[in-house]
Design an enzyme around this catalytic site. Structure first.
Site, mmCIF file in Angstrom:
data_model
loop_
_atom_site.group_PDB
_atom_site.id
_atom_site.type_symbol
_atom_site.label_atom_id
_atom_site.label_comp_id
_atom_site.label_asym_id
_atom_site.label_seq_id
_atom_site.Cartn_x
_atom_site.Cartn_y
_atom_site.Cartn_z
ATOM 1 C CG ASN A 189 -1.704 1.229 1.434
ATOM 2 O OD1 ASN A 189 -1.775 2.074 0.531
ATOM 3 N ND2 ASN A 189 -2.325 1.368 2.598
ATOM 4 N N GLY A 240 3.106 2.274 10.734
ATOM 5 C CA GLY A 240 4.105 3.335 10.564
ATOM 6 C C GLY A 240 4.882 3.670 11.830
ATOM 7 C CG HIS A 297 -5.648 1.929 5.552
ATOM 8 N ND1 HIS A 297 -5.177 2.839 6.470
ATOM 9 C CD2 HIS A 297 -4.632 1.059 5.320
ATOM 10 C CE1 HIS A 297 -3.927 2.525 6.770
ATOM 11 N NE2 HIS A 297 -3.567 1.455 6.086
ATOM 12 C CB SER A 302 5.720 -1.922 11.887
ATOM 13 O OG SER A 302 5.379 -0.566 12.166
ATOM 14 C CD GLU A 319 -3.102 -2.393 7.453
ATOM 15 O OE1 GLU A 319 -2.058 -2.650 6.875
ATOM 16 O OE2 GLU A 319 -3.722 -1.324 7.288
ATOM 17 C CE LYS A 335 -0.037 3.144 4.885
ATOM 18 N NZ LYS A 335 0.137 3.225 6.312
ATOM 19 C CD GLU A 338 -2.623 5.497 6.977
ATOM 20 O OE1 GLU A 338 -2.661 5.529 5.723
ATOM 21 O OE2 GLU A 338 -1.646 5.063 7.617
#
Ligand code: 13P
Length: 248
Positions: A8, A169, A93, A208, A163, A10, A95
């Site tokens: 991904n 991240g 996701h 990660s 996730e 992003k 985010e």
């Protein structure tokens, strides 16, 4: 089910970054991967990427609108992603959930839009750090599955990505035992909800994943692959994650 290693990108990647996809294509041609491989670049690059990789690996979008077309300025439909060369789309996701206020019902509608367009939906779930500390991770993930995975989901058109939000991240990951336990819990929840389809559906781990931890994570029971953010941007890193699946 063959494992899936998905990248991904992003909101990263300009035309110049397509050279990473050329490198990936060449390396996969030289050494066929032990898994399905997918890259989800920004939507602006999908058509160019499709022309470049010519089916050497799959391409996907990072989000889609629930409707096929209409007055939704700035949005992209699943049909548009398909037309550009995508065969997958990530939905829900964290985010998107955090930054765009997407709720489980929105995510379910997007998954259905993906199927309508002939795309496989990668439906993301995962608890926050506070939820994990409070001991609520299992309940949160089950709740997200119930709300975000539409009843008609099949193993052929749906992938689940676990996730944990706090691992994205940050360089932090759950322990291997925690990942294995959560994937077992997700499997049980999917099987309860979807029967046979839930028993065969791929469950990816994301958060990660790096070349140095991919091997041990990918070989855990019920881990059907990985959804990789930062380490998917460079072909060399992404390839060594893929190699983590090869029996040593
Ligand atoms: P990182 O691999 O950068 O932690 O991102 C994970 C992720 O959000 C993939 O969708």
């Amino acid at each position: 089910m063959r494992p899936l290693v998905a990248g991904n990108w992003k909101m990263n990647g300009l035309g110049s970054g397509l050279s990473e996809l050329s490198s990936l294509k060449e390396a996969l041609a030289a050494s066929p991967p032990p898994c399905d491989v997918l890259v989800c670049p920004p939507a602006t690059l999908i058509a160019q990427a499709d022309a470049l990789v010519q089916g050497a690996f799959a391409l996907g979008g990072q989000d889609c609108h629930s409707r096929p077309s209409g007055p939704h300025t700035g949005d992209i439909s699943a049909e548009m992603l398909k037309d550009a060369g995508a065969s997958f789309v990530i939905v829900g996701h964290s985010e998107r959930r955090q930054n765009h206020g997407e709720r489980d019902g929105d995510v379910a509608a997007k998954a259905q839009a993906a199927w309508r367009a002939g795309l496989t939906a990668i439906i993301c779930i995962g608890e926050s750090e506070a939820q994990r500390y409070a001991g609520d991770a299992n309940q949160i993930c089950a709740q997200q599955i119930d709300g975000s995975v539409p009843g008609g989901a099949l193993a052929a058109n749906t992938v689940i990505a676990y996730e944990p939000v706090w691992a994205i991240g940050t360089g932090k990951t759950p322990t291997l035992a925690e990942i294995a336990a959560m994937h077992g819990h997700i499997r049980t929840t999917l099987a309860r909800r979807l029967g046979e389809a839930g028993r065969g559906m791929r469950i990816l781990y994301g958060g990660s994943v790096k070349p140095d931890n991919a091997g041990e994570i990918l070989n855990l029971p019920e881990v059907g692959g990985a959804l990789v953010g930062g380490a998917s941007l460079k072909a060399a890193d992404f390839l060594s994650i893929i190699e983590g699946l090869r029996p040593s």
